[in-house]
Design a protein around this motif. Structure first.
Motif, PDB file in Angstrom:
ATOM      1  N   LEU A 135       0.741  -1.402  -0.101  1.00  0.00           N
ATOM      2  CA  LEU A 135      -0.112   0.194   0.289  1.00  0.00           C
ATOM      3  C   LEU A 135       1.225   1.592   0.638  1.00  0.00           C
ATOM      4  O   LEU A 135       0.522   2.405  -0.805  1.00  0.00           O
ATOM      5  CB  LEU A 135      -0.779   0.090   1.112  1.00  0.00           C
ATOM      6  N   LEU A 136       2.158   0.837   0.579  1.00  0.00           N
ATOM      7  CA  LEU A 136       2.728   2.111   0.780  1.00  0.00           C
ATOM      8  C   LEU A 136       3.658   2.347  -1.209  1.00  0.00           C
ATOM      9  O   LEU A 136       3.782   3.906  -1.369  1.00  0.00           O
ATOM     10  CB  LEU A 136       3.769   2.420   1.753  1.00  0.00           C
ATOM     11  N   ILE A 137       3.629   1.999  -1.504  1.00  0.00           N
ATOM     12  CA  ILE A 137       3.994   1.443  -2.794  1.00  0.00           C
ATOM     13  C   ILE A 137       2.931   2.086  -3.803  1.00  0.00           C
ATOM     14  O   ILE A 137       3.080   3.195  -4.422  1.00  0.00           O
ATOM     15  CB  ILE A 137       4.207   0.148  -3.326  1.00  0.00           C
ATOM     16  N   LEU A 138       1.288   1.843  -3.566  1.00  0.00           N
ATOM     17  CA  LEU A 138       0.419   2.799  -4.391  1.00  0.00           C
ATOM     18  C   LEU A 138       0.429   3.996  -3.418  1.00  0.00           C
ATOM     19  O   LEU A 138      -0.075   5.023  -4.430  1.00  0.00           O
ATOM     20  CB  LEU A 138      -1.040   1.715  -3.860  1.00  0.00           C
ATOM     21  N   ALA A 139       1.249   4.329  -2.673  1.00  0.00           N
ATOM     22  CA  ALA A 139       0.978   6.283  -1.974  1.00  0.00           C
ATOM     23  C   ALA A 139       1.942   6.451  -3.173  1.00  0.00           C
ATOM     24  O   ALA A 139       1.486   7.743  -3.619  1.00  0.00           O
ATOM     25  CB  ALA A 139       1.038   6.264  -0.655  1.00  0.00           C
ATOM     26  N   ILE A 141       2.859   5.546  -6.046  1.00  0.00           N
ATOM     27  CA  ILE A 141       1.903   6.030  -7.452  1.00  0.00           C
ATOM     28  C   ILE A 141       1.041   7.228  -6.935  1.00  0.00           C
ATOM     29  O   ILE A 141       1.392   7.318  -8.346  1.00  0.00           O
ATOM     30  CB  ILE A 141       1.239   4.601  -7.854  1.00  0.00           C
ATOM     31  N   LEU A 142       0.799   7.243  -6.539  1.00  0.00           N
ATOM     32  CA  LEU A 142      -0.750   8.190  -6.182  1.00  0.00           C
ATOM     33  C   LEU A 142      -0.145   9.826  -6.337  1.00  0.00           C
ATOM     34  O   LEU A 142      -0.607  10.768  -6.801  1.00  0.00           O
ATOM     35  CB  LEU A 142      -1.779   7.787  -5.197  1.00  0.00           C
ATOM     36  N   VAL A 143       0.630  10.258  -5.279  1.00  0.00           N
ATOM     37  CA  VAL A 143       1.776  10.991  -5.839  1.00  0.00           C
ATOM     38  C   VAL A 143       2.345  11.594  -7.246  1.00  0.00           C
ATOM     39  O   VAL A 143       2.762  12.273  -7.408  1.00  0.00           O
ATOM     40  CB  VAL A 143       2.896  11.336  -4.660  1.00  0.00           C
ATOM     41  N   ILE A 144       2.951  10.001  -7.625  1.00  0.00           N
ATOM     42  CA  ILE A 144       3.810   9.932  -9.346  1.00  0.00           C
ATOM     43  C   ILE A 144       2.561  11.012  -9.967  1.00  0.00           C
ATOM     44  O   ILE A 144       2.900  11.673 -10.007  1.00  0.00           O
ATOM     45  CB  ILE A 144       4.719   8.891  -9.081  1.00  0.00           C
ATOM     46  N   GLN A 145       1.501  10.299  -9.627  1.00  0.00           N
ATOM     47  CA  GLN A 145       0.746  10.237 -10.890  1.00  0.00           C
ATOM     48  C   GLN A 145       0.285  11.928 -10.730  1.00  0.00           C
ATOM     49  O   GLN A 145      -0.418  12.100 -11.715  1.00  0.00           O
ATOM     50  CB  GLN A 145      -0.653   9.087 -10.521  1.00  0.00           C
ATOM     51  N   LYS A 146       0.092  12.790  -9.469  1.00  0.00           N
ATOM     52  CA  LYS A 146      -0.458  14.101  -9.609  1.00  0.00           C
ATOM     53  C   LYS A 146       0.414  14.977  -9.752  1.00  0.00           C
ATOM     54  O   LYS A 146       0.225  15.345 -10.159  1.00  0.00           O
ATOM     55  CB  LYS A 146      -0.802  13.863  -7.717  1.00  0.00           C
ATOM     56  N   PHE A 147       2.336  14.685  -9.744  1.00  0.00           N
ATOM     57  CA  PHE A 147       2.713  15.686  -9.257  1.00  0.00           C
ATOM     58  C   PHE A 147       3.839  15.106 -10.974  1.00  0.00           C
ATOM     59  O   PHE A 147       3.902  15.586 -11.313  1.00  0.00           O
ATOM     60  CB  PHE A 147       3.716  15.735  -8.841  1.00  0.00           C
TER      61      PHE A 147
END
Length: 147
Positions: A135-139, A141-147
């Protein structure tokens, strides 16, 4: 030895975005992502053949073919799918997001493989800490996708 192998895995893993970027470049140059995947496998097969010939690896191929379970041959198909889609995804999503999602998929399914010991793997039960790591990896990914 374990730490050396972990370092080796890290170094080899760092080659994948480079390989993907080079394959994507070849795919755009050829205007055919699947042709780039084919070239990738042809070059890889040639290099492996040279290494096998150079190292004088004993060749018991016919015996090995008879003994290998049918499902063991699916790895080549999965490699083709992986490389082909990487060539398509990296130019559209970027290397970081593409590989973040790939790693998330790899780790998620790896937890299942480990938990059930499929394909002869040692059983390593899923627990909340291992799930938390994924789930930390998923977090990320969400940061990478957002910025």
């Amino acid at each position: 030895m374990r730490y050396f192998l972990m370092l080796l895995a890290l170094l080899v893993g760092s080659l994948l975005p480079l390989q993907a970027s080079l394959n994507a470049k070849l795919g755009s140059f050829l205007k055919a992502p699947l042709m780039a995947a084919l070239v990738n496998f042809m070059v890889g097969a040639f290099i492996l053949l040279m290494v096998i010939i150079g190292s004088r690896t004993p060749n018991n191929l016919m015996l090995a073919v008879k003994q290998a379970p049918a499902y063991a041959w699916i790895g080549g198909l999965l490699g083709c799918i992986y490389v082909s889609f990487i060539i398509i995804l990296v130019p559209r999503l970027g290397a970081a997001l593409s590989f973040g999602l790939i790693i998330f998929g790899q780790l998620g399914f790896s937890l299942i493989l480990d938990h059930f010991g499929w394909l002869g793997l040692p059983v390593q039960p899923i627990n909340w800490f291992r799930i938390g790591g994924v789930l930390l990896i998923l977090a990320g990914i969400l940061v990478i996708q957002k910025f």
